[in-house]
Design a protein around this motif. Sequence first.
Motif, PDB file in Angstrom:
ATOM      1  N   GLY A 421       0.973  -1.184  -0.062  1.00 60.73           N
ATOM      2  CA  GLY A 421       0.056  -0.065   0.084  1.00 60.73           C
ATOM      3  C   GLY A 421       1.109   1.252   0.068  1.00 60.73           C
ATOM      4  O   GLY A 421       1.891   1.381  -0.275  1.00 60.73           O
ATOM      5  N   CYS A 422       0.397   2.310   0.348  1.00 60.15           N
ATOM      6  CA  CYS A 422       0.934   3.788   0.329  1.00 60.15           C
ATOM      7  C   CYS A 422       0.548   4.479   1.566  1.00 60.15           C
ATOM      8  O   CYS A 422      -0.455   5.053   1.710  1.00 60.15           O
ATOM      9  CB  CYS A 422       0.883   4.285  -0.942  1.00 60.15           C
ATOM     10  N   LEU A 423       1.663   4.752   2.375  1.00 58.52           N
ATOM     11  CA  LEU A 423       1.476   5.886   3.298  1.00 58.52           C
ATOM     12  C   LEU A 423       2.329   7.103   3.127  1.00 58.52           C
ATOM     13  O   LEU A 423       3.313   6.999   2.620  1.00 58.52           O
ATOM     14  CB  LEU A 423       1.804   5.237   4.883  1.00 58.52           C
ATOM     15  N   VAL A 424       1.386   8.114   3.179  1.00 61.45           N
ATOM     16  CA  VAL A 424       2.175   9.600   3.054  1.00 61.45           C
ATOM     17  C   VAL A 424       1.829  10.404   4.303  1.00 61.45           C
ATOM     18  O   VAL A 424       0.669  10.728   4.779  1.00 61.45           O
ATOM     19  CB  VAL A 424       1.387  10.354   1.673  1.00 61.45           C
ATOM     20  N   VAL A 437       6.921   9.010   1.976  1.00 60.90           N
ATOM     21  CA  VAL A 437       6.107   8.252   1.478  1.00 60.90           C
ATOM     22  C   VAL A 437       6.690   6.852   1.482  1.00 60.90           C
ATOM     23  O   VAL A 437       7.838   6.560   1.273  1.00 60.90           O
ATOM     24  CB  VAL A 437       6.221   8.547  -0.116  1.00 60.90           C
ATOM     25  N   THR A 438       5.776   5.979   2.328  1.00 60.79           N
ATOM     26  CA  THR A 438       6.201   4.514   2.570  1.00 60.79           C
ATOM     27  C   THR A 438       5.402   3.668   1.667  1.00 60.79           C
ATOM     28  O   THR A 438       4.216   3.736   1.758  1.00 60.79           O
ATOM     29  CB  THR A 438       5.842   4.385   4.270  1.00 60.79           C
ATOM     30  N   HIS A 439       6.090   2.713   1.013  1.00 68.45           N
ATOM     31  CA  HIS A 439       5.842   1.886  -0.065  1.00 68.45           C
ATOM     32  C   HIS A 439       6.788   0.995  -0.296  1.00 68.45           C
ATOM     33  O   HIS A 439       7.855   0.900  -0.617  1.00 68.45           O
ATOM     34  CB  HIS A 439       5.343   2.590  -1.398  1.00 68.45           C
ATOM     35  N   ALA A 440       6.197  -0.492  -0.386  1.00 64.32           N
ATOM     36  CA  ALA A 440       6.933  -1.561  -0.679  1.00 64.32           C
ATOM     37  C   ALA A 440       8.142  -1.648   0.142  1.00 64.32           C
ATOM     38  O   ALA A 440       9.272  -1.810  -0.492  1.00 64.32           O
ATOM     39  CB  ALA A 440       7.066  -1.483  -2.170  1.00 64.32           C
ATOM     40  N   GLY A 441       8.241  -1.442   1.394  1.00 62.01           N
ATOM     41  CA  GLY A 441       9.516  -1.618   2.277  1.00 62.01           C
ATOM     42  C   GLY A 441      10.375  -0.295   2.341  1.00 62.01           C
ATOM     43  O   GLY A 441      11.355  -0.590   2.996  1.00 62.01           O
ATOM     44  N   ARG A 442      10.099   0.685   1.421  1.00 60.42           N
ATOM     45  CA  ARG A 442      11.106   1.787   1.535  1.00 60.42           C
ATOM     46  C   ARG A 442      10.220   3.029   2.188  1.00 60.42           C
ATOM     47  O   ARG A 442       9.087   3.200   1.925  1.00 60.42           O
ATOM     48  CB  ARG A 442      11.264   2.047   0.209  1.00 60.42           C
TER      49      ARG A 442
END
Length: 728
Positions: A421-424, A437-442
């Motif tokens: 997913g995506c956390l901003v 921006v947190t997404h796919a482990g980064r």
Amino acid sequence: MRKAGVLALIGRHADAVPELVRALEVLPATSSVEWQARTRIWLGYLQLCLGHLDVAEREVLRAKEMLRGSEASMLRLTAIENLAEIAVAGGNLARGLQLFGDALAEYAQVGAVPRFVVVDLLAATYLSAGLVADAADLLDKFVGTPLPVVEQAELHLRQSSTLLAAGDLSRAHDIAIRSAEMFQKQGRTWFERRARLVAAASGHDDPDQVISLARALDAESAREAPMALTLAGRLSRPQDRLALWTRAASYRTHPNALVRAAAWHAQSLAHEEQHHRGGVLRAAAAGLDAIDEHRRLIGSSELRALATTHGRDLTTIALRHAATDPRTLLRWSERTRATALAQPPATSDAATIPASLAALRDNGRRLAEARAEGEPTDALERERLRLERAVRSESHTLSATTAEQQKPPTVEEIVAAVGDGCLVELVDVDGTVHVLVTHAGRVRRKVAGSTEEIAALLGPTQMLLRRASRGRATDMSALGGQLQEAILGDAVRLIADGPVVLAPTARLHGLAWPLLPVLGDRPFSVVPSAGQWLRARATPRPAATRRRTVLVSGPGLATGGAEVPLLAASHPDATLLAGRDAALERVLDQLDGADLVHLAAHGNFRADSPLFSALDLADGPLTVHDLERVRRAPYRVVLSACESGVLAPVGAEELLGLAAALFSLGTAGLVSSVAEVNDTATADLMVELHASLASGADPATALHRARRQAADDPVAAGTAAAFLALGV
């Protein structure tokens, strides 16, 4: 004993103590209980001034016990007042406010006017609690009244402290100087130093004089010493700065948590001076831990949120040094935002409505009736203000129901929960918005616009939404593009396709986020913090066999709550409360443990006092204070009223309002508006929303579908843009 009193008056506390000890050796022979008690009260006050809180409390409690059954009521009141001051000095604000309340009630009972010293102490307590406006209101009653010259100087000192806390630096400085000059003429050096400290903190003072003042306060081990030494360090030459901050940091073991926090701030500045980033962050963490300890005793949601104000300097320096690394910045952002929501509110008795709250609701009902009939409301408005003060005062005296403190999530926990997913998350670092921006482990970071630039766009946004709510077609695309560029900037390119979880700063929480092109055609939810999002995800939904839907229609809606009958038809098992049935106690009873609650009622957001933000019911307003009495939070809530989701930013990145109250109770998800909305368009939007919820969609997806249905009608689209999905 009288000699000791004079020594105390001029601030020679250490010299006064032996005089009182000698007085106590003689007084028992006189068999005068009152004089013995009076002497012990003075001794307790002096020990308090010297920082010996345990000794101070022991002496005053002995005095109070000696006066049990005595007719010396004013002397007993003095003992209560001193116990209140000792409680506040020890960090127990709730206990201090409760004791001050007891004292004021006794004054009223005996028909006496409270002494100025009581008002002065209570104002000081309000300032410690972050209740700056309350302190100002209390002191204003004495401005211009004849007071002894000694008390005039003390009034000026407290006034200047209040103005400093309110940010009125020029007036704070002028009144503090006037106070200092009066204390100097009276030979009251101890008090004069504190007045000069307020003047120094307000600016315009000679650096050498500030350094001298700081060293004098340090010599007496004053609670104000860390603040004074920190200020002196800022004003001093680089070669002297580190020594002053290091000396301020020596108060890190002080018994008062707020003094410790100030000392840790000085330690962080000392590490910053030495370019020691790790030391800065460790010191800031220890300082915020001290503030958490201070807040842990507080039951009031308002005071818990305001308590974070004491950590604003620590938060600022920590975020500045964390900003260079995305993961570190995410960790620190979560450490410093929406912390009060992690602790459930305290209530005196969840089963019984306090008399003042019941009277306030009745007043609200009578006010609404009087306005509808065109009758005078001045007397009712005055009564409302009096009752609101009573309700707030009672809530401030509540102690926390649990000493446990919710720990913020680790970055690893956040990254794992986000997954694909995506956390901003937006972070204000020294007036500039950083986008994580947190997404796919980064976790990646971009720097966007300034908070001033963004603030300039908030007014026009509300204006356009207001036009849409009144049936006027409005094109918001250009403004949406400006908002996106200022708030997200290049971070837009990092946002993955699909649903988004958005954690804005407290100031931006109430923005109409659907206006941003990147969010306008996708499901997204808004949360105060990633930690709150994780707590919402972990909240268990009621078992299928115990799920209840509750539909409430309040009075005075232009459409008559048109969506509610339609929703009732599609939810045949729902509990419907309309007309007289939509009364507060029945509504609260049905909210308790419900799966889904829809509240169609006029809303009123109170920026001046967010906990009195309310929804209108048949028998008066449902306020945040009422909501906090619910034992088990409803799992999901839809609030279709205007501004029902508006939250007031307070303290350091904290939020207060209806939605915040539901989050702190444990509600997992909400749908609510952040602006005025069109009643007719809202009714249609709600029907679409509930159809999607009934099919199993989460609130973000359901609201996204409803927005799509409204896209072709400018008024409906404007109304849809004012609604946000909060939580999960």
